[in-house]
Design an enzyme around this catalytic site. Structure first.
Site, PDB file in Angstrom:
ATOM      1  N   ALA A   1      -5.167  65.123 -26.014  1.00 34.96           N
ATOM      2  CA  ALA A   1      -4.323  66.162 -25.440  1.00 34.96           C
ATOM      3  C   ALA A   1      -3.372  66.628 -26.539  1.00 34.96           C
ATOM      4  O   ALA A   1      -2.800  65.807 -27.256  1.00 34.96           O
ATOM      5  CB  ALA A   1      -3.539  65.614 -24.262  1.00 34.96           C
TER       6      ALA A   1
ATOM      7  N   HIS B   1      -1.576  54.051 -30.148  1.00 35.21           N
ATOM      8  CA  HIS B   1      -0.813  55.087 -30.844  1.00 35.21           C
ATOM      9  C   HIS B   1       0.214  54.466 -31.786  1.00 35.21           C
ATOM     10  O   HIS B   1       0.760  53.390 -31.493  1.00 35.21           O
ATOM     11  CB  HIS B   1      -0.056  55.968 -29.842  1.00 35.21           C
ATOM     12  CG  HIS B   1      -0.918  56.648 -28.834  1.00 35.21           C
ATOM     13  ND1 HIS B   1      -1.391  56.003 -27.707  1.00 35.21           N
ATOM     14  CD2 HIS B   1      -1.389  57.925 -28.764  1.00 35.21           C
ATOM     15  CE1 HIS B   1      -2.125  56.852 -26.987  1.00 35.21           C
ATOM     16  NE2 HIS B   1      -2.136  58.013 -27.603  1.00 35.21           N
TER      17      HIS B   1
ATOM     18  N   HIS C   1      -4.103  56.238 -19.860  1.00 37.21           N
ATOM     19  CA  HIS C   1      -5.023  55.459 -20.691  1.00 37.21           C
ATOM     20  C   HIS C   1      -5.352  54.158 -19.959  1.00 37.21           C
ATOM     21  O   HIS C   1      -4.474  53.310 -19.749  1.00 37.21           O
ATOM     22  CB  HIS C   1      -4.389  55.154 -22.057  1.00 37.21           C
ATOM     23  CG  HIS C   1      -4.199  56.356 -22.914  1.00 37.21           C
ATOM     24  ND1 HIS C   1      -5.041  56.666 -23.967  1.00 37.21           N
ATOM     25  CD2 HIS C   1      -3.273  57.343 -22.862  1.00 37.21           C
ATOM     26  CE1 HIS C   1      -4.619  57.793 -24.541  1.00 37.21           C
ATOM     27  NE2 HIS C   1      -3.556  58.213 -23.885  1.00 37.21           N
TER      28      HIS C   1
ATOM     29  N   SER D   1      -5.412  61.352 -23.552  1.00 36.34           N
ATOM     30  CA  SER D   1      -4.527  61.297 -22.391  1.00 36.34           C
ATOM     31  C   SER D   1      -5.077  62.140 -21.239  1.00 36.34           C
ATOM     32  O   SER D   1      -5.358  63.327 -21.395  1.00 36.34           O
ATOM     33  CB  SER D   1      -3.134  61.819 -22.754  1.00 36.34           C
ATOM     34  OG  SER D   1      -2.490  60.949 -23.648  1.00 36.34           O
TER      35      SER D   1
ATOM     36  N   MET E   1      -0.218  63.301 -31.183  1.00 35.21           N
ATOM     37  CA  MET E   1       0.289  62.024 -31.680  1.00 35.21           C
ATOM     38  C   MET E   1      -0.805  60.971 -31.833  1.00 35.21           C
ATOM     39  O   MET E   1      -0.520  59.765 -31.770  1.00 35.21           O
ATOM     40  CB  MET E   1       1.382  61.513 -30.736  1.00 35.21           C
ATOM     41  CG  MET E   1       2.513  62.498 -30.494  1.00 35.21           C
ATOM     42  SD  MET E   1       3.614  61.955 -29.163  1.00 35.21           S
ATOM     43  CE  MET E   1       4.597  63.447 -28.903  1.00 35.21           C
ATOM     44  N   SER E   2      -2.038  61.404 -32.033  1.00 32.46           N
ATOM     45  CA  SER E   2      -3.140  60.436 -32.078  1.00 32.46           C
ATOM     46  C   SER E   2      -4.251  60.939 -32.988  1.00 32.46           C
ATOM     47  O   SER E   2      -4.071  61.873 -33.768  1.00 32.46           O
ATOM     48  CB  SER E   2      -3.691  60.217 -30.664  1.00 32.46           C
ATOM     49  OG  SER E   2      -4.332  61.402 -30.196  1.00 32.46           O
TER      50      SER E   2
ATOM     51  N   ASN F   1      -0.332  72.088 -23.190  1.00 35.34           N
ATOM     52  CA  ASN F   1       0.962  72.773 -23.040  1.00 35.34           C
ATOM     53  C   ASN F   1       1.161  73.729 -24.211  1.00 35.34           C
ATOM     54  O   ASN F   1       0.563  73.549 -25.284  1.00 35.34           O
ATOM     55  CB  ASN F   1       2.125  71.778 -22.992  1.00 35.34           C
ATOM     56  CG  ASN F   1       2.212  70.922 -24.250  1.00 35.34           C
ATOM     57  OD1 ASN F   1       1.477  69.932 -24.399  1.00 35.34           O
ATOM     58  ND2 ASN F   1       3.090  71.296 -25.159  1.00 35.34           N
TER      59      ASN F   1
ATOM     60  N   HIS G   1       5.247  64.767 -20.177  1.00 39.38           N
ATOM     61  CA  HIS G   1       3.933  64.133 -20.159  1.00 39.38           C
ATOM     62  C   HIS G   1       3.198  64.392 -18.847  1.00 39.38           C
ATOM     63  O   HIS G   1       1.965  64.473 -18.826  1.00 39.38           O
ATOM     64  CB  HIS G   1       4.079  62.626 -20.398  1.00 39.38           C
ATOM     65  CG  HIS G   1       2.784  61.935 -20.704  1.00 39.38           C
ATOM     66  ND1 HIS G   1       2.009  62.243 -21.811  1.00 39.38           N
ATOM     67  CD2 HIS G   1       2.095  60.965 -20.038  1.00 39.38           C
ATOM     68  CE1 HIS G   1       0.923  61.490 -21.823  1.00 39.38           C
ATOM     69  NE2 HIS G   1       0.954  60.706 -20.755  1.00 39.38           N
TER      70      HIS G   1
ATOM     71  N   TYR H   1       3.267  55.342 -32.122  1.00 33.51           N
ATOM     72  CA  TYR H   1       4.578  55.246 -31.480  1.00 33.51           C
ATOM     73  C   TYR H   1       4.696  54.064 -30.519  1.00 33.51           C
ATOM     74  O   TYR H   1       5.790  53.731 -30.050  1.00 33.51           O
ATOM     75  CB  TYR H   1       4.945  56.546 -30.751  1.00 33.51           C
ATOM     76  CG  TYR H   1       4.016  56.952 -29.629  1.00 33.51           C
ATOM     77  CD1 TYR H   1       4.036  56.307 -28.401  1.00 33.51           C
ATOM     78  CD2 TYR H   1       3.118  58.002 -29.804  1.00 33.51           C
ATOM     79  CE1 TYR H   1       3.188  56.685 -27.373  1.00 33.51           C
ATOM     80  CE2 TYR H   1       2.264  58.390 -28.778  1.00 33.51           C
ATOM     81  CZ  TYR H   1       2.301  57.725 -27.570  1.00 33.51           C
ATOM     82  OH  TYR H   1       1.454  58.091 -26.558  1.00 33.51           O
ATOM     83  N   GLU H   2       3.575  53.410 -30.216  1.00 34.27           N
ATOM     84  CA  GLU H   2       3.645  52.206 -29.390  1.00 34.27           C
ATOM     85  C   GLU H   2       4.113  50.996 -30.201  1.00 34.27           C
ATOM     86  O   GLU H   2       4.319  49.913 -29.636  1.00 34.27           O
ATOM     87  CB  GLU H   2       2.282  51.921 -28.761  1.00 34.27           C
ATOM     88  CG  GLU H   2       1.851  52.963 -27.737  1.00 34.27           C
ATOM     89  CD  GLU H   2       0.468  52.676 -27.175  1.00 34.27           C
ATOM     90  OE1 GLU H   2       0.366  51.900 -26.212  1.00 34.27           O
ATOM     91  OE2 GLU H   2      -0.520  53.233 -27.705  1.00 34.27           O
TER      92      GLU H   2
END
Length: 296
Positions: free
Chosen positions: A121, A91, A69, A38, A224-225, A248, A262, A93-94
Site C-alpha cells: 500500500a 518493516h 498483516h 497492508s 514504508m516497505s 491515499n 492507516h 519501523y517495527e
C-alpha cells in the site's frame, strides 16, 4: 532491536528455517513467492489446498505487528501453480534490523523460489494518480538504504550473492511488460500505472515539504516497505516484480484540512482487493503471461 547490522544473521539460521518449512510443505514445490502488503492479505485467500504456517512457529522468524498483516505463510496452488504467500511482512519501523526484514527472502531462496511478486500500500505523490490505482514499480528511491538501513550491511554471505549486487535491473523488465499486458486484457488500463516507489522509514507519514522533495526527485508513490525485500531477493538471484496499490493521495498543499490515516489505507486496500486477486490469478492462468513468471 534497532541496529541495521546483521550481527544476529547466519546462514545456518536460514537453513534451519528453510528445512523446517520443507518439512511442512508436503508435495508443494513453489517457485513463486507472493508478498501481501497492508490490507492485501486476501491474495493468500485465493490459494487452494492451503498449508498454513504461522510466523511464530518458524525458527528465527519474528512477529508482524501491523494491522492488516496476518503473520503467516500460506503454501498451495493458484490456478494450478505451486506458490507461497507471505500474509504480512516485517518493516523497519517495527524496530527490526535490516537482515530480519530481508530474512524471509533468503529462506524463500533455499526452498526453491525463483520469482517474487511483492505488493504494498502506498501514498500517491504523482498528482495524476488516483486512490485505487495500481502502480507497477519500475524503480525505487530508497532513503532507508541510502542512509545505511539495508539487509546487506555487514559481512557478505557469498553463498547467496556478491558483495556489490547491481540494482539497475531490480524490477524485471520482461515481467513488467507481461504483467501490464495481463492488466490490459482484464480491462484495468484506466487504473494501471507505472512509476518510481520512494521508500521511507516511517512510521509517521511524510511532511508536505518532504513529499514535495520526493516529487521533485521523480518519485510517484511513497511507502514504508518492499525495498529491503527487493534488495535481498536480487542479491539472491530471485527475479522481482512489484505493484503498489495507491491507497491515499499524499497531501502536497498547506491550505487544506485533509489528513491521512492507516484506516483509510486498509479501507482502500479492501475495496480493491478483488481486482488485485483477479490480476494475480489471471497472470498465472495465462500461459503467455505466466511462463516467464514460472522461470522456465
Amino acid at each position: 532491536m534497532t541496529s541495521s547490522s546483521n550481527e544476529g544473521y547466519s546462514t545456518e539460521k536460514v537453513r534451519v528455517s528453510a528445512d523446517f518449512l520443507k518439512s511442512k510443505m508436503g508435495n508443494v514445490k513453489p517457485k513463486i513467492g507472493i508478498i501481501c502488503g497492508s490490507g492485501l492479505s486476501g491474495l493468500g485467500e485465493v490459494v487452494e489446498n492451503k498449508i498454513v504456517v504461522k510466523y511464530s512457529e518458524i525458527p528465527s522468524f519474528v512477529e508482524s505487528t501491523v494491522p492488516g498483516h496476518k503473520g503467516q505463510l500460506v503454501f498451495g496452488q493458484i490456478s494450478g501453480k505451486d506458490v507461497v504467500c507471505m500474509q504480512g511482512r516485517f518493516h523497519p519501523y517495527e524496530g527490526y534490523p535490516g537482515w530480519v526484514v530481508g530474512f524471509p527472502l533468503r529462506v524463500m531462496k533455499l526452498i526453491g523460489i525463483e520469482m517474487v511478486l511483492a505488493t504494498n500500500a502506498a501514498g500517491g505523490i504523482n498528482p495524476e494518480f488516483k486512490v485505487g490505482d495500481f502502480m507497477l514499480i519500475k524503480d525505487h528511491i530508497s532513503f532507508t538504504g541510502l542512509a545505511g538501513y539495508t539487509p546487506l550491511v555487514g559481512p557478505n554471505d557469498s553463498s547467496f550473492g556478491p558483495r556489490f549486487p547491481p540494482m539497475n535491473d531490480a524490477y524485471d523488465k520482461n515481467l513488467r511488460t507481461l504483467f501490464k499486458q495481463c492488466a490490459s486484457d482484464l480491462g484495468y488500463d484506466d487504473f494501471m500505472r507505472d512509476g518510481v516507489y520512494c521508500n521511507v522509514f516511517g512510521p509517521s507519514y511524510e511532511t508536505i515539504a518532504e513529499l514535495r522533495l520526493l516529487l521533485k526527485l521523480g518519485g510517484d508513490a511513497a511507502g514504508m516497505s518492499t525495498v529491503q525485500e527487493v534488495v535481498t531477493a536480487r542479491h539472491c538471484g530471485i527475479k522481482v516484480i512489484a505493484c503498489s496499490l495507491i491507497t491515499n493521495e499524499c497531501i502536497l498543499e498547506y491550505d487544506t484540512d485533509k489528513t491521512v490515516c492507516h484506516d483509510e489505507v486498509l479501507q482502500t486496500a479492501n475495496d480493491r482487493a478483488h481486482q488485485m486477486q483477479t490480476l494475480v490469478t489471471n497472470s498465472q492462468t495465462s500461459r503467455t503471461h505466466w511462463q516467464p513468471l514460472h522461470c522456465s
